[in-house]
Design an enzyme around this catalytic site. Structure first.
Site, PDB file in Angstrom:
ATOM      1  N   ASP A  14       0.871  -1.175   0.000  1.00 47.45           N
ATOM      2  CA  ASP A  14       0.000   0.000   0.000  1.00 47.45           C
ATOM      3  C   ASP A  14       0.911   1.229   0.000  1.00 47.45           C
ATOM      4  OD1 ASP A  14      -2.349   1.680   0.489  1.00 47.45           O
ATOM      5  OD2 ASP A  14      -1.665   1.764   2.566  1.00 47.45           O
ATOM      6  N   LEU A  15       0.343   2.415  -0.233  1.00 47.26           N
ATOM      7  CA  LEU A  15       1.163   3.626  -0.263  1.00 47.26           C
ATOM      8  C   LEU A  15       0.967   4.487   0.982  1.00 47.26           C
ATOM      9  CD1 LEU A  15       3.142   5.435  -1.848  1.00 47.26           C
ATOM     10  CD2 LEU A  15       1.122   6.513  -2.902  1.00 47.26           C
ATOM     11  N   ASP A  16      -0.172   5.166   1.085  1.00 43.57           N
ATOM     12  CA  ASP A  16      -0.407   6.107   2.194  1.00 43.57           C
ATOM     13  C   ASP A  16      -0.512   5.376   3.522  1.00 43.57           C
ATOM     14  OD1 ASP A  16      -1.001   8.887   0.886  1.00 43.57           O
ATOM     15  OD2 ASP A  16      -2.080   7.437  -0.336  1.00 43.57           O
ATOM     16  N   THR A 104      -2.501   1.021  -4.461  1.00 43.71           N
ATOM     17  CA  THR A 104      -2.985   2.165  -3.696  1.00 43.71           C
ATOM     18  C   THR A 104      -4.408   2.554  -4.056  1.00 43.71           C
ATOM     19  OG1 THR A 104      -2.606   4.529  -3.242  1.00 43.71           O
ATOM     20  CG2 THR A 104      -1.896   3.702  -5.387  1.00 43.71           C
ATOM     21  N   SER A 105      -5.089   3.168  -3.103  1.00 46.60           N
ATOM     22  CA  SER A 105      -6.435   3.684  -3.346  1.00 46.60           C
ATOM     23  C   SER A 105      -6.404   5.087  -3.942  1.00 46.60           C
ATOM     24  CB  SER A 105      -7.242   3.699  -2.036  1.00 46.60           C
ATOM     25  OG  SER A 105      -7.462   2.384  -1.578  1.00 46.60           O
ATOM     26  N   LYS A 136     -10.474  -1.097  -2.495  1.00 46.99           N
ATOM     27  CA  LYS A 136     -10.413  -1.764  -1.198  1.00 46.99           C
ATOM     28  C   LYS A 136     -11.664  -1.414  -0.394  1.00 46.99           C
ATOM     29  CE  LYS A 136      -5.421  -0.962  -1.378  1.00 46.99           C
ATOM     30  NZ  LYS A 136      -4.276  -0.271  -0.760  1.00 46.99           N
ATOM     31  N   ASP A 161      -1.878  -0.671   6.224  1.00 43.75           N
ATOM     32  CA  ASP A 161      -2.029  -0.040   7.541  1.00 43.75           C
ATOM     33  C   ASP A 161      -3.486   0.193   7.920  1.00 43.75           C
ATOM     34  OD1 ASP A 161      -2.291   3.453   7.251  1.00 43.75           O
ATOM     35  OD2 ASP A 161      -2.220   2.097   5.537  1.00 43.75           O
TER      36      ASP A 161
END
Length: 212
Positions: A14-16, A104-105, A136, A161
Site C-alpha cells: 500500500d502507499l499512504d 494504492t487507493s 479496497k 495499515d
C-alpha cells in the site's frame, strides 16, 4: 524476541500510511474539499483507505461526481506539505527490487504527486484507483497487482495499515502484514512499521525476517 522468516514471490505495498506519511495532507485535503463542496466533514469518518472516487460517490449526487472528484484531485496534488517517507519504507522497497508492486487507493495523479514529494521512487508495477472498478476492501486491487506481476496472489505478501486494505489483501488470498499497534489490526503479522522487519531477495524469492 524469536526470529521468524517467511518467503514470498513478491510484496504488494500500500502507499499512504504504509510507505509514506501523508496523514495530515490527506486530512487537510478532505476537510477543505468537504467545506468547499458543502459536505459535513463528519461524514468522512470511517473512509480511510477507500478510493476517492468511492468517497465522492457516497457524498455527492451523481451529477456532481466527476466534478467533485476532479476538485479533490486538484487539492490533493497541490497540498503536499509534510508528506515524507515512513521509517523502513525506502529500505524495504529497495531490498525487494523488482519483486514488488504498489497497490494504492489513490488516483495515478495523486500517487505521482505524493511519491515525488516524499522522494520515493514509484514501482514499475503500480495499481491505482484509476485501474479498478472496485477499490479496497474488494480483492480486485490486490488481484490485479499480483496479475500484473504474473504471480499467484497466494504467493504474495500484502503490506497495509488500514482494516479495509488488509481485508482487500486477505480476500485476494495474500498473506497480510499490518502496520500498527499489536491487536489493532486483523493481519497474519503486525509490526509498528517497516523498520521492524527486514526484506532480502534470495534467488527468485523475497525473504521476510521478523524479530531476532
Amino acid at each position: 524476541m524469536m526470529m521468524l522468516r517467511y518467503e514470498f514471490d513478491a510484496v504488494l505495498f500500500d502507499l499512504d500510511g504504509t510507505l509514506i506519511d501523508s496523514t495530515a495532507a490527506v486530512r487537510r485535503a478532505w476537510r477543505r474539499w468537504a467545506e468547499e463542496e458543502g459536505v459535513d466533514p463528519a461524514l468522512l469518518d470511517g473512509t480511510a483507505g477507500k478510493p476517492a472516487k468511492e468517497i465522492v460517490a457516497m457524498l455527492l449526487p451523481p451529477e456532481r461526481h466527476e466534478e467533485g472528484l476532479a476538485h479533490y484531485s486538484h487539492i490533493a496534488t497541490h497540498d503536499l506539505e509534510g508528506v515524507v517517507v515512513l521509517p523502513g519504507a525506502r529500505e524495504a522497497t529497495e531490498a525487494v527490487g523488482e519483486h514488488k508492486a504498489i497497490v494504492t487507493s489513490c488516483s495515478r495523479d495523486v500517487t505521482a504527486a505524493r511519491t515525488a514529494a516524499a522522494r520515493l521512487p514509484v514501482a514499475e508495477v503500480l495499481v491505482t484507483a484509476d485501474d479498478v472498478d472496485k477499490g479496497k476492501p474488494s480483492p480486485t486491487p490486490y488481484l490485479l497487482g499480483a496479475s500484473r506481476l504474473g504471480l499467484a496472489p497466494e504467493r504474495c505478501l500484502a503490506v497495509e495499515d488500514t482494516p479495509s486494505g488488509l481485508a482487500s489483501g486477505r480476500a485476494a488470498g495474500c498473506t497480510t502484514l499490518g502496520l500498527g499497534e499489536p491487536g489493532s489490526l486483523d493481519a497474519d503479522l503486525v509490526v509498528p512499521d517497516l523498520s521492524h522487519v527486514r526484506f532480502s531477495v534470495v534467488g527468485d524469492k523475497v525473504a521476510l525476517t521478523v524479530g531476532g
